[in-house]
Design an enzyme around this catalytic site. Sequence first.
Site, PDB file in Angstrom:
ATOM      1  N   PHE A 299      77.859   4.667 -15.467  1.00 36.49           N
ATOM      2  CA  PHE A 299      79.219   4.624 -14.955  1.00 36.49           C
ATOM      3  C   PHE A 299      80.143   3.747 -15.801  1.00 36.49           C
ATOM      4  O   PHE A 299      81.340   3.695 -15.539  1.00 36.49           O
ATOM      5  CB  PHE A 299      79.258   4.168 -13.482  1.00 36.49           C
ATOM      6  CG  PHE A 299      78.817   2.741 -13.213  1.00 36.49           C
ATOM      7  CD1 PHE A 299      79.623   1.666 -13.548  1.00 36.49           C
ATOM      8  CD2 PHE A 299      77.599   2.489 -12.596  1.00 36.49           C
ATOM      9  CE1 PHE A 299      79.241   0.359 -13.284  1.00 36.49           C
ATOM     10  CE2 PHE A 299      77.198   1.184 -12.330  1.00 36.49           C
ATOM     11  CZ  PHE A 299      78.023   0.112 -12.681  1.00 36.49           C
TER      12      PHE A 299
ATOM     13  N   LYS B 298      92.692  -5.031 -10.103  1.00 35.97           N
ATOM     14  CA  LYS B 298      92.473  -4.067 -11.181  1.00 35.97           C
ATOM     15  C   LYS B 298      93.717  -3.202 -11.416  1.00 35.97           C
ATOM     16  O   LYS B 298      94.656  -3.215 -10.600  1.00 35.97           O
ATOM     17  CB  LYS B 298      91.248  -3.211 -10.827  1.00 35.97           C
ATOM     18  CG  LYS B 298      89.940  -4.013 -10.737  1.00 35.97           C
ATOM     19  CD  LYS B 298      88.756  -3.124 -10.368  1.00 35.97           C
ATOM     20  CE  LYS B 298      87.483  -3.942 -10.200  1.00 35.97           C
ATOM     21  NZ  LYS B 298      86.322  -3.086  -9.806  1.00 35.97           N
TER      22      LYS B 298
ATOM     23  N   GLU C  75      82.557 -16.087 -15.730  1.00 35.94           N
ATOM     24  CA  GLU C  75      83.791 -15.292 -15.726  1.00 35.94           C
ATOM     25  C   GLU C  75      85.039 -16.178 -15.796  1.00 35.94           C
ATOM     26  O   GLU C  75      86.009 -15.823 -16.468  1.00 35.94           O
ATOM     27  CB  GLU C  75      83.821 -14.412 -14.472  1.00 35.94           C
ATOM     28  CG  GLU C  75      82.741 -13.335 -14.508  1.00 35.94           C
ATOM     29  CD  GLU C  75      82.565 -12.589 -13.193  1.00 35.94           C
ATOM     30  OE1 GLU C  75      83.331 -12.841 -12.235  1.00 35.94           O
ATOM     31  OE2 GLU C  75      81.648 -11.742 -13.114  1.00 35.94           O
TER      32      GLU C  75
ATOM     33  N   ARG D  63      89.109  -3.029   0.205  1.00 34.01           N
ATOM     34  CA  ARG D  63      88.712  -1.687  -0.232  1.00 34.01           C
ATOM     35  C   ARG D  63      88.680  -0.711   0.937  1.00 34.01           C
ATOM     36  O   ARG D  63      89.058   0.457   0.799  1.00 34.01           O
ATOM     37  CB  ARG D  63      87.352  -1.759  -0.931  1.00 34.01           C
ATOM     38  CG  ARG D  63      87.416  -2.464  -2.291  1.00 34.01           C
ATOM     39  CD  ARG D  63      86.050  -2.896  -2.752  1.00 34.01           C
ATOM     40  NE  ARG D  63      86.023  -3.366  -4.137  1.00 34.01           N
ATOM     41  CZ  ARG D  63      84.991  -4.000  -4.677  1.00 34.01           C
ATOM     42  NH1 ARG D  63      83.910  -4.257  -3.957  1.00 34.01           N
ATOM     43  NH2 ARG D  63      85.033  -4.388  -5.937  1.00 34.01           N
TER      44      ARG D  63
ATOM     45  N   TYR E 254      82.217  -7.127 -18.125  1.00 33.78           N
ATOM     46  CA  TYR E 254      81.187  -6.308 -17.468  1.00 33.78           C
ATOM     47  C   TYR E 254      79.894  -6.246 -18.304  1.00 33.78           C
ATOM     48  O   TYR E 254      79.241  -5.207 -18.346  1.00 33.78           O
ATOM     49  CB  TYR E 254      81.726  -4.902 -17.217  1.00 33.78           C
ATOM     50  CG  TYR E 254      82.620  -4.796 -15.991  1.00 33.78           C
ATOM     51  CD1 TYR E 254      82.167  -5.183 -14.722  1.00 33.78           C
ATOM     52  CD2 TYR E 254      83.919  -4.294 -16.090  1.00 33.78           C
ATOM     53  CE1 TYR E 254      82.983  -5.081 -13.607  1.00 33.78           C
ATOM     54  CE2 TYR E 254      84.735  -4.197 -14.957  1.00 33.78           C
ATOM     55  CZ  TYR E 254      84.258  -4.588 -13.721  1.00 33.78           C
ATOM     56  OH  TYR E 254      85.057  -4.483 -12.602  1.00 33.78           O
TER      57      TYR E 254
ATOM     58  N   HIS F 280      88.051  -7.129  -8.036  1.00 28.41           N
ATOM     59  CA  HIS F 280      86.758  -7.653  -8.476  1.00 28.41           C
ATOM     60  C   HIS F 280      86.630  -9.060  -7.929  1.00 28.41           C
ATOM     61  O   HIS F 280      87.619  -9.804  -7.894  1.00 28.41           O
ATOM     62  CB  HIS F 280      86.676  -7.710 -10.005  1.00 28.41           C
ATOM     63  CG  HIS F 280      85.584  -8.608 -10.506  1.00 28.41           C
ATOM     64  ND1 HIS F 280      84.276  -8.205 -10.584  1.00 28.41           N
ATOM     65  CD2 HIS F 280      85.598  -9.913 -10.889  1.00 28.41           C
ATOM     66  CE1 HIS F 280      83.532  -9.225 -11.015  1.00 28.41           C
ATOM     67  NE2 HIS F 280      84.302 -10.266 -11.202  1.00 28.41           N
TER      68      HIS F 280
ATOM     69  N   THR G  13      81.493  -1.909  -2.498  1.00 28.30           N
ATOM     70  CA  THR G  13      81.992  -1.388  -3.776  1.00 28.30           C
ATOM     71  C   THR G  13      82.723  -0.060  -3.611  1.00 28.30           C
ATOM     72  O   THR G  13      83.785   0.143  -4.201  1.00 28.30           O
ATOM     73  CB  THR G  13      80.806  -1.212  -4.752  1.00 28.30           C
ATOM     74  OG1 THR G  13      80.129  -2.465  -4.875  1.00 28.30           O
ATOM     75  CG2 THR G  13      81.285  -0.753  -6.116  1.00 28.30           C
TER      76      THR G  13
ATOM     77  N   ASN H  60      88.652   0.681  -7.127  1.00 22.42           N
ATOM     78  CA  ASN H  60      88.462  -0.032  -5.867  1.00 22.42           C
ATOM     79  C   ASN H  60      89.212  -1.358  -5.818  1.00 22.42           C
ATOM     80  O   ASN H  60      88.841  -2.275  -5.093  1.00 22.42           O
ATOM     81  CB  ASN H  60      86.963  -0.211  -5.603  1.00 22.42           C
ATOM     82  CG  ASN H  60      86.264  -0.951  -6.716  1.00 22.42           C
ATOM     83  OD1 ASN H  60      86.906  -1.431  -7.650  1.00 22.42           O
ATOM     84  ND2 ASN H  60      84.954  -1.071  -6.622  1.00 22.42           N
TER      85      ASN H  60
ATOM     86  N   ARG I   3      84.056 -11.851  -1.591  1.00 21.53           N
ATOM     87  CA  ARG I   3      83.266 -10.603  -1.575  1.00 21.53           C
ATOM     88  C   ARG I   3      83.384  -9.917  -0.216  1.00 21.53           C
ATOM     89  O   ARG I   3      83.471  -8.686  -0.131  1.00 21.53           O
ATOM     90  CB  ARG I   3      81.795 -10.889  -1.881  1.00 21.53           C
ATOM     91  CG  ARG I   3      81.533 -11.513  -3.244  1.00 21.53           C
ATOM     92  CD  ARG I   3      81.468 -10.541  -4.370  1.00 21.53           C
ATOM     93  NE  ARG I   3      80.371  -9.605  -4.268  1.00 21.53           N
ATOM     94  CZ  ARG I   3      80.133  -8.651  -5.176  1.00 21.53           C
ATOM     95  NH1 ARG I   3      80.956  -8.505  -6.216  1.00 21.53           N
ATOM     96  NH2 ARG I   3      79.125  -7.833  -5.044  1.00 21.53           N
TER      97      ARG I   3
HETATM   98  N1  LIG Z   1      78.518   4.499  -9.156  1.00 27.99           N
HETATM   99  C1  LIG Z   1      79.705   4.104  -9.637  1.00 27.99           C
HETATM  100  N2  LIG Z   1      80.607   5.009 -10.055  1.00 27.99           N
HETATM  101  C2  LIG Z   1      81.791   4.637 -10.563  1.00 27.99           C
HETATM  102  N3  LIG Z   1      82.177   3.354 -10.699  1.00 27.99           N
HETATM  103  C3  LIG Z   1      81.320   2.417 -10.292  1.00 27.99           C
HETATM  104  C4  LIG Z   1      80.041   2.732  -9.748  1.00 27.99           C
HETATM  105  N4  LIG Z   1      79.413   1.577  -9.436  1.00 27.99           N
HETATM  106  C5  LIG Z   1      80.262   0.601  -9.781  1.00 27.99           C
HETATM  107  N5  LIG Z   1      81.400   1.104 -10.294  1.00 27.99           N
HETATM  108  C6  LIG Z   1      82.552   0.340 -10.793  1.00 27.99           C
HETATM  109  O1  LIG Z   1      82.040  -0.784 -11.475  1.00 27.99           O
HETATM  110  C7  LIG Z   1      82.477  -1.989 -10.848  1.00 27.99           C
HETATM  111  C8  LIG Z   1      81.374  -3.011 -10.964  1.00 27.99           C
HETATM  112  O2  LIG Z   1      80.263  -2.584 -10.206  1.00 27.99           O
HETATM  113  P1  LIG Z   1      79.454  -3.640  -9.317  1.00 27.99           P
HETATM  114  O3  LIG Z   1      78.158  -3.035  -8.983  1.00 27.99           O
HETATM  115  O4  LIG Z   1      79.489  -4.976  -9.983  1.00 27.99           O
HETATM  116  O5  LIG Z   1      80.337  -3.652  -7.966  1.00 27.99           O
HETATM  117  P2  LIG Z   1      81.087  -4.832  -7.256  1.00 27.99           P
HETATM  118  O6  LIG Z   1      80.403  -6.130  -7.563  1.00 27.99           O
HETATM  119  O7  LIG Z   1      81.304  -4.451  -5.830  1.00 27.99           O
HETATM  120  O8  LIG Z   1      82.490  -4.786  -7.965  1.00 27.99           O
HETATM  121  P3  LIG Z   1      83.126  -5.873  -8.895  1.00 27.99           P
HETATM  122  O9  LIG Z   1      82.083  -6.353  -9.883  1.00 27.99           O
HETATM  123  O10 LIG Z   1      84.275  -5.135  -9.575  1.00 27.99           O
HETATM  124  O11 LIG Z   1      83.579  -6.955  -7.951  1.00 27.99           O
HETATM  125  C9  LIG Z   1      82.818  -1.553  -9.424  1.00 27.99           C
HETATM  126  O12 LIG Z   1      83.734  -2.408  -8.798  1.00 27.99           O
HETATM  127  C10 LIG Z   1      83.423  -0.193  -9.669  1.00 27.99           C
HETATM  128  O13 LIG Z   1      84.783  -0.318 -10.137  1.00 27.99           O
HETATM  129 MG   LIG Z   2      80.136  -6.858  -9.541  1.00 22.65          MG
END
Ligand SMILES: Nc1ncnc2c1ncn2[C@@H]1O[C@H](COP(=O)(O)OP(=O)(O)OP(=O)(O)O)[C@@H](O)[C@H]1O
Ligand SMILES: [Mg+2]
Length: 136
Positions: free
Chosen positions: A58, A10, A127, A103, A50, A116, A92, A113, A86
């Site tokens: 968020f 990112k 994707e 992370r 997304y 992705h 996350t 973080n 993962r």
């Molecule tokens: N509560 C939150 N506050 C701020 N940002 C968030 C929050 N939850 C998720 N995000 C952001 O949105 C992204 C997507 O959320 P998701 O739940 O899919 O997490 P993830 O699967 O661990 O991450 P990614 O999809 O980026 O691999 C997170 O990586 C983070 O950048």
């Molecule tokens: Mg995700």
Amino acid sequence: MTQRTLVLLKPDAVRRGLVGNVLARFEAKGLSIVALEHRHIDAAMADAHYAEHVERDFYPPLRTFVTSGPLVALVLEGDEAIEVVRALNGATDGRKAAPGTIRGDLSLSNRENLVHGSDSPESAEREIALWFPNLG
Ligand SMILES: Nc1ncnc2c1ncn2[C@@H]1O[C@H](COP(=O)(O)OP(=O)(O)OP(=O)(O)O)[C@@H](O)[C@H]1O
Ligand SMILES: [Mg+2]
């Protein structure tokens, strides 16, 4: 089973000069890079990537973040690549992610973080087609 997964380094990873550090971890694990692109995405691409999150509270600041500068998109291939990536990425929230993960070692943020990784075979297929439509 050999899988492919879509990974993003990112904009915070690019800004902080951590692309090499993060790529080295994936390579050292034994995953192969089968596609890689440096790219600055617009809001429409962020929304497409997304799609499952666009209605979440968020999401607006997340969209601002992922469009704030260039990122590196890549496809990694290897045995159980989706779950392996993962696990390497960690939880996350960087504040809670385990030490040893990307992370956990390098992020102190729930949003910024660094990485992705696709969360299922279905997500990976969607994707990869979105980011690398010409990949065979
Ligand atoms: N509560 C939150 N506050 C701020 N940002 C968030 C929050 N939850 C998720 N995000 C952001 O949105 C992204 C997507 O959320 P998701 O739940 O899919 O997490 P993830 O699967 O661990 O991450 P990614 O999809 O980026 O691999 C997170 O990586 C983070 O950048
Ligand atoms: Mg995700």
